[in-house]
Design a protein around this motif. Structure first.
Motif, PDB file in Angstrom:
ATOM      1  N   UNK A 146       0.886  -1.156  -0.417  1.00  0.00           N
ATOM      2  CA  UNK A 146      -0.129   0.122  -0.026  1.00  0.00           C
ATOM      3  C   UNK A 146       0.987   1.186   0.079  1.00  0.00           C
ATOM      4  N   UNK A 147       1.788   1.023  -0.508  1.00  0.00           N
ATOM      5  CA  UNK A 147       2.763   2.230  -0.662  1.00  0.00           C
ATOM      6  C   UNK A 147       2.224   3.354  -1.347  1.00  0.00           C
ATOM      7  N   UNK A 148       0.942   3.223  -2.249  1.00  0.00           N
ATOM      8  CA  UNK A 148       0.606   4.201  -2.939  1.00  0.00           C
ATOM      9  C   UNK A 148      -0.870   4.840  -2.254  1.00  0.00           C
ATOM     10  N   UNK A 149      -0.807   3.879  -0.691  1.00  0.00           N
ATOM     11  CA  UNK A 149      -2.161   4.746  -0.421  1.00  0.00           C
ATOM     12  C   UNK A 149      -2.167   4.077   0.931  1.00  0.00           C
ATOM     13  N   UNK A 150      -1.329   4.729   1.442  1.00  0.00           N
ATOM     14  CA  UNK A 150      -0.916   4.063   3.008  1.00  0.00           C
ATOM     15  C   UNK A 150      -1.964   5.108   4.102  1.00  0.00           C
ATOM     16  N   UNK A 151      -2.066   3.902   5.283  1.00  0.00           N
ATOM     17  CA  UNK A 151      -3.193   4.302   6.071  1.00  0.00           C
ATOM     18  C   UNK A 151      -2.648   4.986   7.191  1.00  0.00           C
ATOM     19  N   UNK A 199      -6.496   0.354  -5.924  1.00  0.00           N
ATOM     20  CA  UNK A 199      -7.976  -0.140  -6.189  1.00  0.00           C
ATOM     21  C   UNK A 199      -7.643  -1.412  -6.329  1.00  0.00           C
ATOM     22  N   UNK A 200      -9.007  -2.547  -6.295  1.00  0.00           N
ATOM     23  CA  UNK A 200      -8.155  -3.966  -7.183  1.00  0.00           C
ATOM     24  C   UNK A 200      -7.807  -4.358  -8.623  1.00  0.00           C
ATOM     25  N   UNK A 253     -12.360   1.318   1.155  1.00  0.00           N
ATOM     26  CA  UNK A 253     -12.190   2.384   0.776  1.00  0.00           C
ATOM     27  C   UNK A 253     -10.999   2.313  -1.203  1.00  0.00           C
ATOM     28  N   UNK A 254     -12.121   0.826  -1.889  1.00  0.00           N
ATOM     29  CA  UNK A 254     -11.544   0.575  -3.075  1.00  0.00           C
ATOM     30  C   UNK A 254     -11.207  -0.425  -3.022  1.00  0.00           C
ATOM     31  N   UNK A 255     -10.353  -0.648  -1.533  1.00  0.00           N
ATOM     32  CA  UNK A 255      -9.038  -1.486  -1.646  1.00  0.00           C
ATOM     33  C   UNK A 255      -9.495  -3.115  -0.894  1.00  0.00           C
ATOM     34  N   UNK A 256      -8.816  -4.041  -1.152  1.00  0.00           N
ATOM     35  CA  UNK A 256      -9.188  -4.870  -0.604  1.00  0.00           C
ATOM     36  C   UNK A 256      -8.782  -5.196   0.797  1.00  0.00           C
ATOM     37  N   UNK A 257      -8.795  -6.329   1.630  1.00  0.00           N
ATOM     38  CA  UNK A 257      -8.379  -6.089   3.004  1.00  0.00           C
ATOM     39  C   UNK A 257      -6.839  -6.459   3.100  1.00  0.00           C
TER      40      UNK A 257
END
Lengths: 523, 472
Positions: free
Chosen positions: A179-184, A269-270, A308-312
């Motif tokens: 998730x480097x493109x979308x870090x939480x 996203x997926x 939020x558009x991502x898988x677990x």
């Protein structure tokens, strides 16, 4: 128990105890125990399948001694099923081995319900007519079917299952879920706690690349109106930015960061593959839906809501240059997020089960956990009924194969394997059985094969004379090496189907023993 | 007329003409008999692939087989090595495998050799028409390859002479994946030509192990090195390294002379447990999860996961090619088949090309020597030559041993040759081929190897420039 654990050690390292347990529960039925079938079963008995049932109505002849290891001189004249079964039992006493001395064709004809007791049927050396009947029977009772055939230097393997769903597809190469493109937020916070400009050289060269990339991506975004590097030029600039942060040439963590920098720009996203599964009509679940589709329905909800558009999140990270402490902390942050995602999916699974009138806890926690961990790798395989393929193959593919040099021999054998069955139906024997009738058989087989292609709407000229000659030369011989190859392929596919791990082959596998340019045909 | 005899299926392929066959195919009912009578096959390895190969070859009409393997049967073999039973554990693989196949396939003779491949001399390998490799190590493949290539001779046009080509079929598997290939030395690439297909294993940097361990494997590898270091400085213990196992063996022998392989296995388990306990301590210290006995075993023994089906597929492909090479009944694969059943099913045939500068299957390194040079001096030269760097060399010429490092008896017998001029030992031939075996360093690991050298003596027979120009 420990002994069997030791015995199966080398395969437990591949499919684990769950896979092994599935094998040990499975009951396999083999039709015809010539070398192709016997070899397939041998590989499964060694691996410890629960039970086997060998069906064959023939007696051992002298000719069997030259191609089948499971029979020996002393078994000539005896039931082949019995002899083969006895040898297989010797290989592994944990397997329940039974045999039925009856012809498979007769059994298919007279006792179709017989097959419903099995997990999977391996049908070998059957002609088309019997295969079609068996396929119908197996589909009705949800018994998996694998057809395998050796014929001279060619042969085929075909799986027939309505639907096979895989959670643990275990692909060889798959992008880490970082998730480097979308870090939480927690990951960002951890990254913030580390100073990239540390003056301690040991800390500087042991800051994990995940942290470097999260921080640098943020820095980039701040100076680029919130965007991440996307064009080739920007990606190069981003790499230069990383390079600029290095204080020594030996900093492996920065080298890793530069190598992985593309992950920052990966689209969120997926994947389209997963999207297709979510949009499958089976994901509209009801009381008869399988556990897999119930979990897919929950996954779909999760992605649209908490995700939020991502898988677990998968929750594991690869090894990387790092201080032990940083690495362990990073591991914990990923695990915590994965656990939170799992709990959300689990809640949704329970709610859906309640909604469709099933016991909310009927799917075990461990299954849901595994499903979440593998959410990005889910695979659904569906196989056409064999009759459908034979009557209306995908014409565009067939035509492509006929003109493609890499496929021409394989598709030629595909047609000829069907043609020899028509030949046998017409003349009550296979072509090339007797040397004296060779020339006549060649022209008869050619007529049949060209006619068969014509019926399918294809031009018969694509079939070469050489291949037709070769098919007659084979004279329905079952060569041991070819049988061991085909049987081996079949048993590998059986293992994938039963353990529900890895991805079974799609289409029809055509073995080409002449130059080993074998192919999978998607017809 | 229909053949109902034992070989009714095979006979069709061997006695009927076809258009898609190899050049030189002479179909006849006698071909099957020739296959048995005149073809001697060596199967190297009696493990997962070896067991299958022996069965496949015996049922493909070969009757004169040998098998060589230094291992004894372990419980972990039983999930795929179908010729072995629980009661066979501890017995030599080669002997049990040979016996089982002979029991079931009448008319087949299999001679087992329970020893290391390096223990056999060149004359042993020379006897075979074809060699089938069922191995799991790069080193062993490389060794057999160099042996088979050492028989290769080139004619004056630098073309390989056909009768000296010793064909090999080679298989390898890992889990659901595998490869099968055909090596015709001088014609298709040899193992060494495409050695890049087998990249060396990634090793963890020592500083990671010592300073910043992160995974369970790091902890185990650390304990593994430290534990072994108590006796062997700087080198990790490797159960597949014969020298290491030999060391354990001699240690135990010193303690009691009647000790057998079972005790060694036991000792090995104890060693693994000792490493495991050290690794667990370390993992606890750093808070790293996942250290288990199974993983420890995996690291220490370098275990490659293996299943019956893949071995069956790969061996069958190799056996079929062996049949084609000997009888020409169909086209020989060209030349490297890969099989991958992980995601669906992928098979691929790749035609690799020879490395024309290959040290192993090429014409051999050319050495120009003075006639006065002694064998001793020649051996030093071989140790220093940048392309060879062979330590502990043993030298043979035309099947005759000039010098042997071991066993001591042979060393003593050949020691007197060291002082003699090589020219005299080579029967005063102006130029000829000589074979040297020894140890070489590859990826920090010592491995045995065999090199073929072309020796030319200066000032004899008027050496022409042409000969020199064709050198390596």
């Amino acid at each position: 128990m420990t002994e069997s654990k030791t015995k199966y050690d080398r395969q437990l390292r591949i499919w684990g105890e769950q896979g092994q347990a599935a094998l040990e529960k499975a009951s396999i039925c083999l039709l015809n125990c010539g070398p192709t079938g016997s070899e397939a079963l041998k590989n499964l008995v060694l691996g410890g399948v629960g039970s086997i049932t060998v069906i064959d109505g023939s007696k051992v002849e002298e000719g069997d001694l030259g191609n089948n290891f499971m029979v020996d001189d002393s078994s000539v004249g005896q039931s082949k099923a019995k002899s083969v079964c006895a040898f297989l039992q010797e290989l592994n006493d944990a397997v329940k081995a039974k045999f039925v001395e009856e012809s498979p064709e007769a059994l298919i004809e007279t006792n179709p319900s017989f097959f419903s007791q099995f997990t999977l049927v391996i049908a070998t050396q059957l002609v088309e007519a019997s295969v079609l009947k068996l396929d119908r029977i197996c589909r009705q009772t949800n018994v998996m079917l694998i057809c395998a055939r050796s014929y001279g230097l060619t042969g085929m393997v075909r799986i027939s299952v309505k639907e096979h769903t895989v959670i643990e597809s275990k692909p060889d190469h798959f992008l880490d879920d970082l998730r480097l493109n979308n870090p939480w937020p927690e990951l960002k916070r951890f990254a913030e706690s580390i100073d990239l400009n540390s003056t301690d050289p040991v800390v500087h060269k042991h800051t994990p690349y995940v942290v470097i990339l999260v921080k640098m991506a943020e820095e980039w975004a701040n100076s680029h109106g919130g965007r991440l590097p996307s064009t080739r030029e920007e990606k190069r600039e981003f790499k230069d930015l990383l390079k600029g942060k290095m204080i020594g040439l030996d900093e492996d963590n920065y080298k890793e960061a530069i190598e992985a920098s593309f992950k920052v720009s990966a689209s969120r996203g997926i994947s389209s593959g997963l999207c297709q599964i979510l949009n499958d009509s089976s994901a509209e679940v009801d009381s008869v839906s399988s556990d897999f589709w119930v979990m897919v329905a929950a996954l779909k909800e999760f992605i649209a809501n908490e995700g939020g558009g991502e898988a677990p999140l998968e929750g594991s990270i690869p090894d990387m240059t790092s201080l032990t402490e940083y690495y362990i902390n990073l591991q914990k942050i990923y695990q915590a997020k994965a656990e939170a995602d799992f709990l959300a999916v689990e809640q949704r699974v329970r709610n859906i089960l309640k909604r469709i009138g099933r016991e909310p806890y009927s799917i075990p926690k461990t299954t849901i956990k595994s499903f979440c961990r593998n959410a990005r790798k889910l695979t659904v395989c569906r196989y056409r009924p064999i009759e459908e393929e034979l009557n209306s193959p995908v014409l565009s593919e067939l035509q492509k194969y006929l003109t493609d040099e890499d496929y021409s021999a394989a598709v030629g054998f595909y047609i000829l394997l069907r043609a020899v069955d028509r030949f046998a139906a017409n003349y009550n024997r296979f072509p090339g059985l007797h040397v004296g009738e060779m020339d006549e058989d060649i022209s008869r087989l050619k007529t049949i094969a060209v006619g068969l292609l014509g019926d399918l709407g294809c031009n018969g000229s694509a079939l070469t004379e050489d291949l037709i000659n070769e098919m007659c030369r084979f004279g329905v011989a079952e060569l041991h090496a070819v049988a061991a190859f085909i049987g081996g392929v079949a048993s590998q596919e059986v293992i994938k189907l039963i353990t529900k791990q890895f991805v079974p082959m799609s289409g029809t596998f055509i073995f080409n023993g002449i130059d080993h340019k074998s192919q999978l045909l998607a017809l | 007329m229909t053949n109902t005899g034992k070989w009714r299926d095979l006979d069709k392929l061997l006695s009927r003409p076809g258009n898609l066959v190899n050049p030189g195919f002479e179909p006849s009912p006698e071909l099957k008999d020739d296959l048995g009578e005149y073809t001697k096959v060596l199967v190297v390895g009696a493990g997962g692939l070896g067991c299958e190969l022996l069965k496949d070859l015996a049922l493909s009409g070969f009757t004169n087989l040998h098998v060589i393997d230094m291992d004894t049967i372990e419980v972990t073999n039983l999930n795929r090595q179908f010729l072995f039973r629980l009661q066979d554990v501890g017995k030599p693989k080669a002997e049990v495998a040979a016996k089982r196949v002979m029991e079931r396939v009448s008319g087949v003779n299999i001679v087992p050799h329970f020893c290391r491949i390096e223990d056999k001399d060149l004359d042993f390998y020379r006897e075979f028409n074809i060699i089938a490799l069922g191995l799991d190590s790069i080193e062993a493949r490389s060794y057999i390859n160099s042996v088979a290539c050492s028989f290769l001779e080139y004619d004056s046009d630098d073309k390989p002479s056909e009768e000296t080509i010793k064909p090999m079929v080679d298989g390898g598997t890992e889990g659901f994946k595998g490869h099968a290939r055909v090596i015709l030395p001088g014609v298709t690439p040899c193992f060494e030509c495409t050695i890049w297909l087998f990249p060396p294993q990634v090793k963890f940097p020592l500083c990671t192990l010592a300073e910043t361990p992160r995974t369970a494997a790091h902890c185990i590898e650390y304990a593994h090195l430290i534990k072994w270091d108590e006796v062997h400085s700087g080198k990790a213990f490797d159960a597949d390294d014969p020298e290491h196992m030999q060391w354990i063996y001699s240690e135990v022998r010193n303690w009691h002379s009647s000790v057998n392989m079972i005790l060694i296995v036991l000792l090995f388990i104890l060693l693994t447990l000792a490493i495991l306990s050290q690794a667990l301590k370390r993992a606890e210290l750093f808070g790293i999860p996942g250290v288990t006995y199974s993983l420890t075993q995996g690291v220490v023994k370098n275990i490659i996961p293996a299943i019956a089906s893949t071995n069956a597929i790969i061996s069958a492909a190799c056996a079929l090619e062996a049949l084609k090479i000997v009888t020409a009944c169909s086209r020989i694969m060209s030349n490297y088949l890969t099989y991958n059943g992980l995601e669906g099913l992928h098979t691929k045939m790749t035609e690799f090309v020879r490395d024309k500068d290959c040290l192993v299957c090429g014409p051999g390194i050319l050495l120009e020597l003075e006639t006065s040079i002694t064998l001793q001096k020649f051996m030093e030269l071989v140790g220093e030559h940048p392309k060879l760097l062979l330590s502990k060399p043993s030298v043979t010429y035309q099947g005759k041993t000039l010098y042997m490092q071991a066993p001591p008896v042979l060393e003593e017998m050949t020691r007197s040759n060291l002082k003699l001029p090589l020219f005299d030992l080579m029967d005063k031939m102006s130029k000829d081929v000589i074979h040297v075996t020894g140890m070489t360093n590859k990826d920090d690991k010592k491995t045995s190897c065999l090199r073929k050298l072309r020796i030319v003596f200066k000032g004899v027979d008027g050496i022409t420039d042409v000969d020199m120009a064709s050198g390596a």
